[in-house]
Design a protein around this motif. Structure first.
Motif, mmCIF file in Angstrom:
data_model
loop_
_atom_site.group_PDB
_atom_site.id
_atom_site.type_symbol
_atom_site.label_atom_id
_atom_site.label_comp_id
_atom_site.label_asym_id
_atom_site.label_seq_id
_atom_site.Cartn_x
_atom_site.Cartn_y
_atom_site.Cartn_z
ATOM 1 N N ALA A 126 -2.525 -2.294 -3.801
ATOM 2 C CA ALA A 126 -2.067 -3.123 -2.528
ATOM 3 C C ALA A 126 -0.936 -3.528 -2.539
ATOM 4 C CB ALA A 126 -3.200 -4.276 -2.769
ATOM 5 N N ILE B 150 -7.573 0.124 -5.999
ATOM 6 C CA ILE B 150 -7.305 -0.485 -4.597
ATOM 7 C C ILE B 150 -6.449 -1.669 -4.776
ATOM 8 C CG2 ILE B 150 -8.113 -1.321 -2.543
ATOM 9 C CD1 ILE B 150 -10.504 0.514 -2.631
ATOM 10 N N LYS C 256 0.781 -1.278 0.002
ATOM 11 C CA LYS C 256 0.014 -0.149 -0.015
ATOM 12 C C LYS C 256 0.777 1.261 -0.032
ATOM 13 C CE LYS C 256 -4.007 -1.960 2.529
ATOM 14 N NZ LYS C 256 -5.001 -1.904 3.509
ATOM 15 N N SER C 257 2.111 1.333 0.032
ATOM 16 C CA SER C 257 3.116 2.391 0.163
ATOM 17 C C SER C 257 3.415 2.736 -1.393
ATOM 18 C CB SER C 257 4.259 2.272 0.891
ATOM 19 O OG SER C 257 5.052 1.373 0.369
ATOM 20 N N ARG D 81 -8.193 4.171 3.191
ATOM 21 C CA ARG D 81 -6.939 3.623 3.874
ATOM 22 C C ARG D 81 -6.236 2.620 2.661
ATOM 23 N NH1 ARG D 81 -7.942 2.568 10.165
ATOM 24 N NH2 ARG D 81 -8.352 4.724 10.623
ATOM 25 N N ALA D 82 -6.246 2.673 1.547
ATOM 26 C CA ALA D 82 -6.010 1.898 0.445
ATOM 27 C C ALA D 82 -4.410 2.393 0.052
ATOM 28 C CB ALA D 82 -6.859 2.032 -0.787
ATOM 29 N N VAL D 83 -3.928 3.421 0.555
ATOM 30 C CA VAL D 83 -2.703 3.681 -0.083
ATOM 31 C C VAL D 83 -2.047 4.614 1.303
ATOM 32 C CG1 VAL D 83 -3.276 6.133 -1.144
ATOM 33 C CG2 VAL D 83 -1.187 5.070 -1.626
ATOM 34 N N ARG D 84 -0.647 4.343 1.365
ATOM 35 C CA ARG D 84 0.078 5.298 2.339
ATOM 36 C C ARG D 84 1.188 6.039 1.848
ATOM 37 N NH1 ARG D 84 2.785 0.580 5.234
ATOM 38 N NH2 ARG D 84 4.125 2.299 5.903
#
Length: 439
Positions: free
Chosen positions: A123, A119, A74-75, A143-146
């Protein structure tokens, strides 16, 4: 040996650039890439069509090739923000080209596409993410990506992001990215608010300016036809018929008007399509792809296409309706004369557009050569509230001035504005607003 060899780039990247036909950096690339490679924050001012994507993309790819390991789930390691789907698509395509045959993963997220698919795409984590601000915030909310691992941030066409109201979105996003990062900001103009953006996002940036704001590409020839509004369509058909098979972009103001004009051109036998804010992302993508491949030769668009379309073979740009934001004229005609090729920009000016033409010429610090007709007189109509401007009376235009009506009031010198300026239109027409850009 190419000039890129002298920039201490990875050999694999230099070879890739050569295969893409890139051997000589443009002025913005020549100045920005070395600073980008050294980790400096960069503020670049350059018009569209000058190679800005490579100016930040090449140092991004070069530095990311030196990173170890893979991105965490997710980053993202680097983030590129763009104001429109079309520009984001162009950037992501270019970055994928630069990163071909490397382990780097480039992803794009924009409005108008299935968010669940995006999404899943994010992931595993990605190296470089290209995004429009609104869709990125949607994914952050889910909260699908950081962004806490991002060490690179690029703001492309930052002035347009400000125009479209993304300032608050940018502030939210910046708080989620580590302060220890490299930031590059590229813009075609430098509005006052840009200084606030620069101070908030950049750390002691190197400023690079390769062409003054408001300047058109050197190889664009320009001309203007003074013509009644009712006669514009026939003149457009006449001019399009003179260069069959050549790609032409036709810019209008409103979504409805562009769609109607496109259908009229199709009825007249032209291979035409349209893109604007009422079109789905799929429809816009298909129209642009057909235009690129030559399946259609006329693309009618609102200012949603004024930036972000990189099609080297566009020979003609028609300003069927003049933009009410002068800088948009420069962006529109920047769709031609790309990659060193020649191009022509033809403007149509009706009586009520004299104010817009005057503003455009003031911004560009030049007079556009007249192809036909004579400048309209702009008169004040005492029956209208002061400040709304007047209606024009023809001075030998293509229709003999038939489109201007018979206004009341004293005549002004040809081309002069009415008191308070010629009539202005509400900004944001033609699908250029935030919602239209993101879907």
């Amino acid at each position: 040996m190419s000039d890129f060899d002298m920039m201490d780039l990875p050999a694999t990247l230099v070879k890739r650039l050569e295969l893409m036909g890139m051997t000589e950096p443009t002025p913005i690339q020549k100045q920005a890439i070395p600073h980008g490679l050294n980790g400096r924050d960069v503020m670049g001012l350059a018009q569209t069509g000058t190679g800005k994507t490579a100016a930040f993309g090449i140092p991004l790819i070069a530095q990311m090739l030196e990173l170890e390991g893979r991105p965490a789930p997710k980053s993202v390691r680097g983030l590129v923000l763009a104001p429109t789907r079309e520009l984001a698509t162009q950037i992501s395509e270019n970055l994928r080209d630069f990163a071909q045959n490397t382990p780097l993963k480039v992803a794009m997220v924009v409005g108008g596409q299935n968010i669940n698919t995006q999404i899943k795409r994010l992931a595993p984590g990605v190296d470089l993410l290209v995004a429009t601000p609104g869709r990125l915030l949607d994914l952050l909310d889910r909260r699908a990506v950081r962004l806490d691992a991002a060490s690179f941030l690029v703001l492309d066409e930052a002035d347009q992001m400000l125009d479209m109201g993304f300032i608050h979105d940018l502030r939210k996003i910046s708080k989620l990215i580590p302060a220890e990062r490299q930031t590059m900001l590229f813009s075609a103009t430098m509005p006052k608010l840009m200084n606030e953006i620069a101070e908030s996002y950049l750390n002691k940036p190197i400023r690079i300016e390769v062409s003054p704001p408001g300047k058109a590409a050197d190889k664009v020839t320009q001309e203007v036809h003074f013509i009644a509004k009712a006669e514009k369509k026939e003149l457009l058909k006449e001019l399009l018929a003179k260069h069959p098979g050549e790609r032409a972009l036709v810019f209008g103001r409103t979504k409805h008007g562009c769609e109607k004009l496109m259908k009229d051109l199709v009825k007249a036998g032209f291979d035409a399509a349209s893109i604007h804010g009422n079109k789905s992302q799929g429809q816009r993508d298909r129209a642009i792809e057909a235009f690129k491949s030559g399946k259609i030769t006329v693309l009618v668009a609102t200012d949603v296409a004024a930036r972000g379309l990189d099609i080297p073979d566009v020979k003609f740009v028609y300003n069927y309706e003049l933009p009410n934001v002068p800088d948009n004229y420069v962006h529109r005609i920047g769709r031609t004369a790309r990659a060193g090729k020649d191009g022509a920009a033809i403007a149509f000016c009706a009586p009520d557009e004299m104010g817009e033409l005057k503003d455009i010429q003031k911004t560009m610090k030049t007079s556009i050569p007249v192809a036909s007709g004579r400048p309209w007189e702009v008169l004040e109509d005492p029956a209208k509230p002061k400040g709304r401007g007047g209606r024009g009376r023809g001075r030998g235009g293509r229709g003999g001035g038939s489109g201007g009506g018979q206004p009341q009031g004293a005549a002004k010198p040809a081309g002069a504005g009415a008191p308070g300026g010629a009539r202005r239109r509400r900004r944001g027409g033609g699908g250029g607003g935030k919602q239209a850009a993101q879907g």
